[in-house]
Design an enzyme around this catalytic site. Structure first.
Site, PDB file in Angstrom:
ATOM      1  N   GLU A   1       0.886  -1.274  -0.140  1.00  0.00           N
ATOM      2  CA  GLU A   1      -0.122   0.241  -0.412  1.00  0.00           C
ATOM      3  C   GLU A   1       1.183   1.117   0.255  1.00  0.00           C
ATOM      4  O   GLU A   1       0.196   2.067  -1.066  1.00  0.00           O
ATOM      5  CB  GLU A   1      -1.346  -0.145   1.319  1.00  0.00           C
ATOM      6  CG  GLU A   1      -2.475  -1.097   1.268  1.00  0.00           C
ATOM      7  CD  GLU A   1      -1.751  -2.471   1.441  1.00  0.00           C
ATOM      8  OE1 GLU A   1      -0.468  -2.773   1.194  1.00  0.00           O
ATOM      9  OE2 GLU A   1      -2.836  -3.172   1.120  1.00  0.00           O
TER      10      GLU A   1
ATOM     11  N   HIS B   1     -12.234  -4.694   8.570  1.00  0.00           N
ATOM     12  CA  HIS B   1     -12.708  -4.865   6.964  1.00  0.00           C
ATOM     13  C   HIS B   1     -14.059  -3.730   7.354  1.00  0.00           C
ATOM     14  O   HIS B   1     -14.833  -4.324   6.247  1.00  0.00           O
ATOM     15  CB  HIS B   1     -12.790  -6.456   6.475  1.00  0.00           C
ATOM     16  CG  HIS B   1     -11.866  -6.766   5.917  1.00  0.00           C
ATOM     17  ND1 HIS B   1     -11.199  -7.399   7.165  1.00  0.00           N
ATOM     18  CD2 HIS B   1     -10.975  -7.285   5.162  1.00  0.00           C
ATOM     19  CE1 HIS B   1     -10.233  -7.999   7.008  1.00  0.00           C
ATOM     20  NE2 HIS B   1     -10.575  -8.061   5.406  1.00  0.00           N
TER      21      HIS B   1
HETATM   22  C1  LIG Z   1      -1.782  -4.759   3.969  1.00  0.00           C
HETATM   23  C2  LIG Z   1      -3.098  -5.623   3.357  1.00  0.00           C
HETATM   24  N1  LIG Z   1      -3.151  -5.375   2.416  1.00  0.00           N
HETATM   25  C3  LIG Z   1      -3.722  -6.008   1.573  1.00  0.00           C
HETATM   26  C4  LIG Z   1      -4.414  -7.232   2.443  1.00  0.00           C
HETATM   27  C5  LIG Z   1      -6.093  -8.010   1.570  1.00  0.00           C
HETATM   28  N2  LIG Z   1      -5.573  -9.262   1.506  1.00  0.00           N
HETATM   29  C6  LIG Z   1      -5.520 -10.450   2.372  1.00  0.00           C
HETATM   30  S1  LIG Z   1      -5.171 -11.948   1.802  1.00  0.00           S
HETATM   31  C7  LIG Z   1      -4.808 -10.873  -0.024  1.00  0.00           C
HETATM   32  C8  LIG Z   1      -4.068 -11.842  -0.664  1.00  0.00           C
HETATM   33  C9  LIG Z   1      -2.354 -12.294   0.184  1.00  0.00           C
HETATM   34  O1  LIG Z   1      -1.376 -13.069  -0.731  1.00  0.00           O
HETATM   35  P1  LIG Z   1      -0.839 -14.727   0.145  1.00  0.00           P
HETATM   36  O2  LIG Z   1       0.606 -13.702   1.416  1.00  0.00           O
HETATM   37  O3  LIG Z   1       0.042 -15.058  -1.254  1.00  0.00           O
HETATM   38  O4  LIG Z   1      -1.553 -15.450   1.313  1.00  0.00           O
HETATM   39  P2  LIG Z   1      -2.419 -16.250  -0.082  1.00  0.00           P
HETATM   40  O5  LIG Z   1      -4.013 -15.742   0.245  1.00  0.00           O
HETATM   41  O6  LIG Z   1      -1.778 -17.057  -1.382  1.00  0.00           O
HETATM   42  O7  LIG Z   1      -2.205 -17.614   0.847  1.00  0.00           O
HETATM   43  C10 LIG Z   1      -4.971  -9.672   0.310  1.00  0.00           C
HETATM   44  C11 LIG Z   1      -4.074  -8.423  -1.279  1.00  0.00           C
HETATM   45  C12 LIG Z   1      -4.326  -7.692   3.123  1.00  0.00           C
HETATM   46  N3  LIG Z   1      -5.180  -8.179   4.886  1.00  0.00           N
HETATM   47  N4  LIG Z   1      -3.573  -6.833   4.268  1.00  0.00           N
END
Ligand SMILES: Cc1ncc(C[n+]2csc(CCOP(=O)(O)OP(=O)(O)O)c2C)c(N)n1
Ligand SMILES: Cc1ncc(C[n+]2csc(CCOP(=O)(O)OP(=O)(O)O)c2C)c(N)n1
Ligand SMILES: [Mg+2]
Ligand SMILES: [Mg+2]
Lengths: 315, 321, 315, 321
Positions: D58, D125
């Site tokens: 972000e 959220h």
């Molecule tokens: C700082 C932040 N930005 C955006 C999000 C929204 N978000 C939640 S899970 C996710 C994807 C996470 O991807 P990854 O770290 O690869 O984990 P996976 O879901 O593949 O296990 C996002 C963008 C968040 N939780 N925190």
């Protein structure tokens, strides 16, 4: 480099005389690395200097008078007295006005480059500088990673002077060399002796060239020391003697001088010195005589859109 | 002996380190160097291993403190300038501040913020950030105005089981002096009548208390008695003391060094208007900094922030009604 | 692993039936890596799971009933309905209640470990999990760097499932392998096939052991796929077929089953399945019958210190 | 045809991409996937290279947008949830917001924040973050409550030369519907009387407008005419429209979904108390969420936020005075 050194010497003495508005943070000992960045860039490129980049700024074309205007509080400076000193920038010249928050300029510079790419302006490079301490910021990480993902022509120059303010590098990171980070971003990196002006020109020239040719972000780590305090209020006594006396503690300007003399250009050097001195003095004089900001004439509006906009109507 | 506001902050930290083994200090250059403002001078030597230099990583600094606090320690985190705390804000607002309500377990930590404007420090070394921290639930936000409060409130903050944001004013660091450190104190959550009066209540906090006092002095010369209320802590806000004062004076001016939209001064005016409407003989007013970044040039800066002169003018307006 | 899989299958069907409070994010296909983390830890250690760590949680000792209480909105859950599902934690058990902001738990776990060191509690390890996408956060960088500087016994497990929500890894980072980052932090790292339960146990066991012995932070990168959507509202169609059909797309649970059968423990496997099924059903039943939170009985105070404190007096 | 609030946001972005080549969209999963809420569905296909998936960064997302904006582009950045914008906050408050005043050059960008509570989404959220963004100088903060406004205000935001924080309410995404997109609109900086009345002015914004309207409907059954003012944009705040309404009604209730300390509702009450004191026949009141993190369980959540029922009760109190 000479102009930068003299300008900074002058600022330091003006600071001691209480004539400077705000703080004074110098790049003494770091001129070679900084200037090499400014030299490697050309018009149309973007430069995002940090606090120790007087030399790079001047090399990139920042007018000395703008420097003095900012430090001496002239209203005619590029920031009109609203912001100042090390934060000064001039978007029209491709110099980004830094914010203090370390690391923040990395993604901003990447953004300028992304915009240029979207506008189909080809061949521009962006170069941003920071210190070893600033590599601990999340901003540095996020910004460099984004630049790598977008394969932007960004050169990130880390001036590793072994300290962040008083904090020695072993309290800042645990890797052997900050260059070890390049691989983790999937980018190229090169180290350089920051006290050696020729090596700096060489390495930075190459990094800028590579970025320009489409090889993506380049990390350059220059090893050197700052030969002054963090700011002019600081005596910098925490810097280890041993380090100061090592090769790393050389003054790049003395190296430069010797080099010049060795090449039989000792007379030129003296002439340059004289010219630089004079230029600095003139700029100081001019800036001192200029008007200061006037709160009553100031436009105290932080947004460009003022009041209610006109009704929006679909064309 | 003469003790400055900054000495008091140092002394409070020293006392806390001495009295409570769970206290430790974490921040950039706080160790051997003693901090950018020397608020931790000599503490690393006296309390080895408990005054720790951090990398330039505000997010991790606060996150680390949250973890340590959950594990029973009492971290005191120094930001080099309040302005840089935006980088650690997420950990403070969403982690430290939510832990107690979400889990029932305390998160006792203090975030020290060298705050407020000084001449020539410009947009990124001058901010007052109490508004942001106060808006979010779960934090205590202190804004001491005196040497005594700097000492006693910081001690109270460190002793508290909640995360506390401690806004120290840099302009007071060296100039403000007291004879001695206090041995007892008004509780941190209570506002204090810094100067009694019966014509207007002037609510202020932090450095603005001194501007308000100077304005009150000026207006005394014109025959007006201004009551100056020092909020001391802006979250929670001691509405009772404010209302009691307005009950005496019937008039209110709330002053804040931060920007006009929605700060402590808005909160004070809104509360008095809601809860003390009938006490008011005149419209309650506010005075804040101008709504631009904080200017670097001292000329502009002096016009940007509320000063005794501007407060006096605003008080005259309130009196004129 | 079995309990985790069944618990999640059950949650998915309860979600479809509209019986779940909030969202459902599963760790299907990631159980082997996650569980191995939970298994490698012992009492007194700290575990900071992320959204796909049901298996690790249960292996570390989180009671199944607490899981169901949170998802079904029982007031008796560890967060009392104030926060829930994937955020649940239990400080008394050493399970940190995560906040949603990715990367944030790295420094917090480091903080717990620093506190333990200061309290002279020796031999504890902290383990925190995150996805490939979360490595792009500044928090991850700052947290891991701080842990490395302090040489804390922290194990950071990255479940590299090649996607962050819908975003493929080439839009997330430009390095060949996230393991390439270890050197830049001056820490050790090891990769593992996340679909191979034995390899996971092995690598995580070793990482935890090294951390416990004082070798500082350990990075583990497990390669695998999530065999479900990002959350149960998502069909995950963006995951490339080729990848799904590759070795990386194996279901670690099938691998486990085969392994068990190969060792002549097929009958045991069936028994375990039966037991896990029953345990899940019982927990669901119990949690469903428990009271829900009542806003009128709720304590709506976000700080522990209430009202004006007593006057402070120097002792 | 029936168009949702979310459709309107998508349509506005599509129109902006079509009409202005300097517009681009940047955010997590906004590309082929169309965004977590599908606000950018199909846009990547239609405008190749201009709807860009970002890493989970972000701070860099906003920083990159600042740079691009300084270079003449008009980036629209989508945060996956408003709550995560704390991580990009520094770039927004200290970089985007200060650029114009510091340099005289514009920084035109839009930060889209899917905001506000929905059942079961819990503390991280559900947040409404307009207070933080409005407090700092240099930003415009919009909080549209209707399908039409979601469309026209987003277009206006993208066209503006200032950085705009666009707070979209997730609860309105799917349920709120209109017959068609507007072809003209009230300017974004003007508040709107959503329901005329003469007994109490109820100022609201975003999802709270609909709760206020429901409460007004309820009170109509009791013979009271509530005037509902939709702020539309909270920074700058259209004080004129509010004061004009209070001049008619003599009474004020300001409602906000965010926390009580120092939000838009405090700002509204403070302004009316200061500038419209004589118009008031009763103490101006506020209604906000409770001062705790936003609860995950729907039972608690429903009691945490202002609802039509609670607004109606507050209005009756104001009427009773
Ligand atoms: C700082 C932040 N930005 C955006 C999000 C929204 N978000 C939640 S899970 C996710 C994807 C996470 O991807 P990854 O770290 O690869 O984990 P996976 O879901 O593949 O296990 C996002 C963008 C968040 N939780 N925190
Ligand atoms: C985010 C942030 N935190 C703290 C600071 C305060 N600060 C200014 S310069 C500095 C030290 C920087 O060290 P380094 O990056 O090594 O650069 P050097 O001063 O050595 O050139 C610090 C801590 C800041 N500007 N930004
Ligand atoms: Mg350095
Ligand atoms: Mg992933």
């Amino acid at each position: 480099m000479l102009r930068a050194r003299f300008a900074e010497d002058k600022l330091a003495s003006l600071y001691r005389a209480g004539r400077i508005v705000g703080g004074v943070y110098l790049g003494r000992g770091q001129e070679a690395l900084s200037a090499a960045g400014g030299v490697a860039l050309r018009k149309g490129d973007v430069f995002a200097p940090l606090i120790r980049d007087m030399a790079g700024r001047l090399a990139f074309g920042e007018p000395l008078i703008d420097v003095m205007r900012t430090y001496l509080g002239s209203r005619l400076g590029p920031m009109k007295g609203r912001d100042g000193n090390i934060h000064r920038g001039d978007l029209a010249r491709g110099i980004l006005p830094m914010i203090s928050h370390l690391g923040a300029m990395v993604s901003a510079t990447a953004g300028v480059l992304l915009a240029k790419r979207m506008k189909k302006e080809k061949g521009s490079v962006g170069l941003t500088c920071l210190g070893d301490g600033a590599t601990s910021t999340g901003s540095f990480h996020e910004g460099l990673n984004v630049a790598a993902v977008e394969k932007l022509p960004l050169v990130v120059v880390v001036a590793d002077n072994a300290y962040a303010y008083s904090t020695p590098k072993d309290r800042q990171f645990a890797c052997a060399d900050l260059l070890d980070r390049a691989k983790g971003y999937g980018i190229e990196g090169e180290g350089v002796d920051g006290t050696d002006p020729e090596a700096c020109l060489d390495v930075l020239g190459r990094a800028v060239q590579k970025a320009r040719e489409g090889s993506g972000p380049q990390l350059v780590v220059g090893r050197l020391l700052r030969l002054c305090g963090h700011g002019e209020h600081d005596d910098g006594l925490y810097v280890e003697k041993e380090l100061k006396n090592s090769e790393r503690g050389r003054d790049c300007l003395s190296v430069m001088e010797k080099m010049t003399q060795d090449r039989g250009m000792g007379k030129d050097w003296e002439k340059w010195k004289e010219a630089a001195h004079q230029e600095v003095e003139e700029a100081v004089k001019k800036a001192s005589e200029e008007p200061v900001p006037d709160p009553f004439e100031e436009d105290w509006r932080a947004t460009r859109t003022q009041g209610a906009a006109e009704a929006w109507v679909e064309e | 002996m003469s003790i400055t506001y900054l000495d008091a902050i140092r002394a409070a930290q020293e006392k806390a380190l001495r009295d409570d083994p769970s206290v430790f200090i974490y921040g950039q250059d706080v160790g051997k160097f003693g901090g950018a403002f020397k608020a931790t001078k000599n503490l690393a030597e006296k309390y080895p291993g408990r005054v720790i230099d951090s990398p330039i990583s505000e997010d991790a600094m606060v996150g680390l403190a949250v973890g340590a606090a959950m594990e029973g320690m009492k971290p005191v985190v120094e930001m080099q300038f309040a302005d840089f705390s935006t980088v650690g804000l997420n950990q403070m607002l969403n982690h430290a501040a939510t832990t107690y309500w979400r889990t029932g377990r305390p998160c006792p930590m203090v975030l020290r913020l060298p705050s407020g404007g000084t001449p020539g420090s410009g947009p990124f070394h001058s901010q007052s950030m109490e508004t942001i921290y106060s808006h979010y639930p779960g934090l205590v936000v202190m804004t001491p105005a005196t040497v005594e409060d700097a000492y006693s409130m910081l001690l109270e903050a460190i002793g508290m089981e909640d995360p506390v944001v401690f806004c120290e004013h840099k302009l007071l660091y060296y100039h403000l002096k007291a004879e001695a450190l206090p041995s007892e104190a008004v509780p941190a959550f209570r506002a204090h009548v810094a100067r009694p009066g019966r014509d207007v209540t002037c609510v202020a906090y932090s450095a603005m208390v001194h501007e308000a006092l100077a304005a009150a002095e000026e207006l005394a010369g014109e025959g007006h008695e201004i009551e100056v209320v020092d909020l001391r802590t802006v979250k929670p806000l001691d509405t009772d003391t404010i209302l009691a004062s307005v009950a005496r004076t019937g008039r209110l001016l709330a002053v804040g060094e931060s920007w006009p939209w929605g700060g402590a001064s808005a909160e004070v005016v809104a509360r008095v208007a809601s809860e003390g409407f009938e006490l008011l003989d005149a419209p309650p007013q506010r005075l804040n900094a101008k709504d631009t970044p904080i200017p670097y040039h001292p000329n502009l800066w002096a016009a940007h922030r509320p000063t005794a002169v501007r407060i006096a003018a605003a008080l005259r307006e309130v009196l004129r009604y």
